[in-house]
Motif scaffolding. Structure first.
Motif, mmCIF file in Angstrom:
data_model
loop_
_atom_site.group_PDB
_atom_site.id
_atom_site.type_symbol
_atom_site.label_atom_id
_atom_site.label_comp_id
_atom_site.label_asym_id
_atom_site.label_seq_id
_atom_site.Cartn_x
_atom_site.Cartn_y
_atom_site.Cartn_z
ATOM 1 N N UNK A 21 0.635 -1.591 -0.108
ATOM 2 C CA UNK A 21 0.306 -0.149 0.272
ATOM 3 C C UNK A 21 0.805 0.729 0.047
ATOM 4 N N UNK A 22 0.698 1.859 -0.980
ATOM 5 C CA UNK A 22 0.949 2.886 -1.016
ATOM 6 C C UNK A 22 0.297 5.046 -0.420
ATOM 7 N N UNK A 23 0.383 4.772 0.694
ATOM 8 C CA UNK A 23 -0.238 6.223 0.459
ATOM 9 C C UNK A 23 0.680 7.795 0.456
ATOM 10 N N UNK A 29 -0.441 15.397 -3.901
ATOM 11 C CA UNK A 29 0.640 14.678 -4.984
ATOM 12 C C UNK A 29 0.175 13.209 -5.800
ATOM 13 N N UNK A 30 -1.436 13.020 -5.633
ATOM 14 C CA UNK A 30 -2.444 11.947 -5.553
ATOM 15 C C UNK A 30 -2.145 11.632 -6.412
ATOM 16 N N UNK A 58 -6.714 1.630 -6.811
ATOM 17 C CA UNK A 58 -6.187 3.277 -6.733
ATOM 18 C C UNK A 58 -7.821 3.022 -6.054
ATOM 19 N N UNK A 59 -7.346 3.490 -4.730
ATOM 20 C CA UNK A 59 -8.221 4.585 -3.417
ATOM 21 C C UNK A 59 -8.266 6.008 -3.180
ATOM 22 N N UNK A 67 -1.097 -2.477 -4.565
ATOM 23 C CA UNK A 67 -0.188 -3.144 -5.521
ATOM 24 C C UNK A 67 -0.441 -4.578 -5.078
ATOM 25 N N UNK A 68 -0.669 -5.312 -6.463
ATOM 26 C CA UNK A 68 -0.286 -6.453 -5.641
ATOM 27 C C UNK A 68 0.366 -6.970 -6.184
#
Length: 100
Positions: A21-23, A29-30, A58-59, A67-68
């Motif tokens: 998970x990238x937050x 910046x999303x 995408x959330x 990313x899976x």
């Protein structure tokens, strides 16, 4: 700029699948990470670690990408001979990715 300057990450695992998970810290910046951090680029960046497909979810309300990574744990935690079987450091490695 490195990805770690605008985002943080967390890694999880299930079987032979890892996910990252990238937050982003700031919602402005999303759009940048959506454009620059693609599944293909993540797969290339992680190199031989990920032998299978990389999917991205995408959330936007969470300012996050998930990313899976299929076939990324050498058969899974219980069968891998890797020192770091869960590959929790993948998130730290991803944060070292340069972006424009």
């Amino acid at each position: 700029m490195l990805l770690r300057e605008i985002a943080h990450a967390r890694t999880g695992d299930k079987g032979n699948i890892s996910n990252i998970s990238l937050i982003v810290f700031d919602s402005s910046d999303f759009e940048l990470i959506k454009e620059k951090v693609t599944p293909d680029r993540v797969k290339k960046w992680l190199g031989k670690i990920v032998k299978g497909e990389v999917l991205r979810y995408e959330l936007p309300k969470l300012r996050a990408l998930n990313f899976v990574l299929y076939d990324a744990l050498d058969g899974g935690v219980t069968s891998s001979l890797q020192l770091e079987k869960h590959r929790k450091t993948l998130s730290s490695y991803l944060l070292e990715m340069p972006i424009e």
